[in-house]
Design a protein around this motif. Structure first.
Motif, PDB file in Angstrom:
ATOM      1  N   LYS A 430      37.300 -29.281 -55.779  1.00  0.00           N
ATOM      2  CA  LYS A 430      38.627 -29.010 -56.250  1.00  0.00           C
ATOM      3  C   LYS A 430      39.231 -27.984 -55.630  1.00  0.00           C
ATOM      4  N   SER A 431      38.669 -26.984 -55.201  1.00  0.00           N
ATOM      5  CA  SER A 431      39.245 -25.862 -54.516  1.00  0.00           C
ATOM      6  C   SER A 431      39.499 -26.218 -53.002  1.00  0.00           C
ATOM      7  N   GLN A 435      43.439 -26.043 -51.134  1.00  0.00           N
ATOM      8  CA  GLN A 435      43.566 -25.056 -50.129  1.00  0.00           C
ATOM      9  C   GLN A 435      42.776 -25.505 -48.892  1.00  0.00           C
ATOM     10  N   PRO A 436      43.134 -26.709 -48.192  1.00  0.00           N
ATOM     11  CA  PRO A 436      42.323 -27.325 -47.194  1.00  0.00           C
ATOM     12  C   PRO A 436      42.175 -26.609 -45.998  1.00  0.00           C
ATOM     13  N   ASN A 437      42.937 -25.438 -45.770  1.00  0.00           N
ATOM     14  CA  ASN A 437      42.760 -24.793 -44.628  1.00  0.00           C
ATOM     15  C   ASN A 437      42.073 -23.549 -44.530  1.00  0.00           C
ATOM     16  N   ASP A 438      41.204 -23.326 -45.710  1.00  0.00           N
ATOM     17  CA  ASP A 438      40.630 -22.048 -45.879  1.00  0.00           C
ATOM     18  C   ASP A 438      39.202 -22.550 -45.656  1.00  0.00           C
ATOM     19  N   CYS A 463      31.534 -30.573 -43.438  1.00  0.00           N
ATOM     20  CA  CYS A 463      32.247 -29.607 -44.042  1.00  0.00           C
ATOM     21  C   CYS A 463      32.136 -28.330 -42.752  1.00  0.00           C
ATOM     22  N   TYR A 464      30.925 -28.187 -42.271  1.00  0.00           N
ATOM     23  CA  TYR A 464      31.011 -27.192 -41.308  1.00  0.00           C
ATOM     24  C   TYR A 464      32.261 -27.507 -40.095  1.00  0.00           C
ATOM     25  N   ARG A 465      32.468 -28.558 -39.651  1.00  0.00           N
ATOM     26  CA  ARG A 465      33.287 -28.959 -38.674  1.00  0.00           C
ATOM     27  C   ARG A 465      34.760 -28.672 -39.108  1.00  0.00           C
ATOM     28  N   ARG A 466      35.046 -28.774 -40.382  1.00  0.00           N
ATOM     29  CA  ARG A 466      36.349 -28.725 -41.130  1.00  0.00           C
ATOM     30  C   ARG A 466      36.470 -27.299 -40.983  1.00  0.00           C
ATOM     31  N   ALA A 467      35.207 -26.225 -41.373  1.00  0.00           N
ATOM     32  CA  ALA A 467      35.547 -24.858 -41.408  1.00  0.00           C
ATOM     33  C   ALA A 467      35.725 -24.441 -39.876  1.00  0.00           C
TER      34      ALA A 467
END
Length: 577
Positions: A430-431, A435-438, A463-467
């Motif tokens: 949900k978060s 806030q997809p850029n956090d 997920c780590y790649r997105r981070a």
């Protein structure tokens, strides 16, 4: 007449009209924008205060587009309407009712105007009844559940008000102010579509009522809804769009709008604060700190929005500045929700979490819908290991605003603490949707995927790649990507991420175990693939460290020297310690 002069004249008229109808918050907003219009910069010399750093004209920093015309005002410009005045009909009764209203005797005000038919009187009577109903609802909530409890109490005046205002609208005898009140009533009753329609009618008829724009903004929960509104082109529309973009998490677009508005409202503290909010959401804390210091220099008794400044000081662990800010707002107005939140942040930074909770609860007694207090109180309960209380606080926050990603993230953390990763994953999703850029949210979700119960390593890698692509300031994602690929036997991918992590650590001049780990893996990987020169570089760098990695590097260098034909074994013992 210049565009700025037009804005000034309109705002002066609007301030009088809004004050005359007891819409004091909208009147205050209009007055702040009136003062914010640039007149003569040479005459603008605010007194110096304690906050001096970065005070050299913060406004010049953001004035990127020099535009002399009023923002978006030239197209289908709306002039200030002359509102019908009723003093001849019921002036004395209106003055008495307004006096009662100003003394918060709302039912007495409504009673005085019960037989008056002027538009000003009708609005004030209906508005007084609405506020009287809201006051009684608050009293019932406290009587039934306490100041922070949930309750099914409702405003009992809504039904009669809706009936009366609906009749006025159908008859065509309703004015923009009653349209605003009608939209407010419809919103409270859950008729959001009709509320939007009515509020659009209100702001199109009278664009200077900021209260109406704010209510309309709260009903624009998606960009499609926002784009569907049939709004007249007027410079007030830009203020509305800038705020709506921020609420829809379109922070860059919001920032652009506010910078555009600054070309006319160059000295508007409101716009400066909104720019700070947008940059806060973009995690540009240095700029936010500079803007708030400037705001306090100009307006030393400002409390509004200062809770966000305290969040920045808290995140940067600026203890002395946060202590000074807390003292300042306490001396200005200690019974404001913002003041209580600032003091709560101060005690939290000191590690006194129980005291911090006391002040967050005090903020909520003053305003039970104060979102930041619920979220921050949840954080404090997490620190106190009181997860049930934390969950309750976060749930109250998402009840108030389902788009608050911090509360969803807090719920995920709370359930992770209770070793319930499936629930935690749901809230982390949900978060990140909100806030997809956090990068912090993606890292939290990745760590959730890594838990023993889930062990979904491929999802964790995603997920780590997105981070990593979201400017991971904590420098966690690259190292974790390297470790996961190494554990999965993907040495080439692991080497790629270790090398990127190493380059980042060198650029940021960081040392630590992550650098040793990266050097060790890269040295071993290059030696295994007969890239001896590259391996020697990594091994030589490991010789600068103490511990077992130094001896391992020496052994690897001996082995590589021996394996390379034409070179005698290197005397590693003569390397400097």
């Amino acid at each position: 007449m210049s565009s700025k002069e037009s804005c000034r004249n309109e705002l002066r008229t609007a301030i009088r009209q809004l004050s005359d109808r007891c819409l004091y918050s909208a009147s205050k907003w209009a007055a702040e924008q009136l003062v914010g219009i640039e007149l003569d910069p040479a005459k603008y010399t605010p007194a110096n205060t304690r906050f001096q750093r970065g005070s050299s004209s913060i406004r010049r920093r953001f004035r990127t587009n020099e535009i002399t015309s009023t923002p978006v005002a030239g197209v289908s410009y709306v002039s200030t309407p002359v509102m019908e005045e009723d003093e001849i009909v019921d002036g004395d009764f209106y003055l008495l009712a307004k006096s009662y209203f100003d003394c918060r005797e709302h039912r007495r005000a409504a009673h005085v105007l019960r037989d008056q038919n002027g538009k000003k009187s009708v609005f004030l009577r209906c508005y007084a009844l609405y506020l009287a109903g809201e006051k009684r609802k608050e009293e019932e909530m406290i009587e039934l559940e306490g100041p922070l409890g949930k309750s099914d109490a409702v405003n009992r005046e809504l039904v009669s008000l809706e009936r009366e205002l609906s009749t006025f609208r159908k008859n065509g005898t309703i004015d923009p102010f009653c349209l605003y009140l009608y939209g407010l009533v419809l919103k409270e009753k859950g008729s959001e579509n009709l509320a939007r329609t009515v509020l659009v009618e209100s702001v199109n008829s009278y664009p200077w009522n900021w209260n109406a724009w704010s209510e309309l903004q709260s009903l624009c929960t998606t960009i499609d809804i926002l784009n569907s509104l049939n709004l007249n082109n007027h410079w007030m529309k830009d203020f509305f769009l800038a705020g709506a973009y921020h609420e829809l998490r379109m922070h860059s677009e919001s920032l652009t709008k506010y910078e555009y508005l600054q070309s006319t409202f160059s000295f508007s503290n409101y716009i400066q604060a909104q720019i700070a909010k947008a940059q806060y959401s973009l995690r540009e804390f240095e700029q936010v700190e500079v803007i708030f210091e400037e705001l306090l220099r100009i307006d030393p008794y400002r409390v509004e929005d200062m809770d966000m400044y305290s969040n920045v000081l808290y995140a940067k662990e600026c203890f002395s500045a946060l202590s000074y800010l807390a003292h300042r707002v306490f001396m200005t107005d200690k019974y404001r929700p913002e003041s209580c939140c600032i003091i709560g942040n101060y005690y939290s930074l000191k590690g006194q979490h129980e005291k911090s909770v006391v002040y967050f609860r005090r903020a909520l007694k003053l305003n039970k819908n104060y979102l930041s207090a619920w979220t921050l109180m949840g954080h404090e309960y997490v620190e106190m290991k009181n997860t049930p209380a934390a969950v309750d606080a976060y749930r109250r926050a998402v009840d108030i605003n389902p788009c608050d990603y911090r509360a969803w993230y807090g719920l995920g953390q709370a359930y992770e603490m209770m070793h319930m990763p499936f629930y935690a994953l749901h809230y982390f999703r949900k978060s990140v949707f909100l806030q997809p850029n956090d990068s912090r949210l993606w890292i939290a979700m990745a760590q959730c995927y890594e838990t023993e119960q889930l062990h979904m390593l491929e999802e964790a890698i995603k997920c780590y790649r997105r981070a990593a692509n979201c400017n991971d300031r904590e420098a966690i994602a690259l190292n974790q990507l390297a470790k996961l690929h190494k554990d999965l036997g993907r040495d080439e991918e692991a080497a790629f991420y270790y090398k990127k992590d190493l380059e980042r650590m060198e650029a940021e001049e960081r040392e630590g175990p992550n650098m040793v780990e990266a050097l060790m893996f890269l040295a071993t990987h290059c030696r295994t693939h007969d890239r001896f020169e590259e391996a020697e570089v990594y091994c030589t760098r490991l010789l600068d460290y103490t511990g077992p990695e130094k001896e391992t590097a020496k052994s690897m260098l001996r082995g590589m020297r021996t394996a390379q034909s034409g070179f005698p074994p290197m005397d590693i013992e003569h390397f400097p310690p």
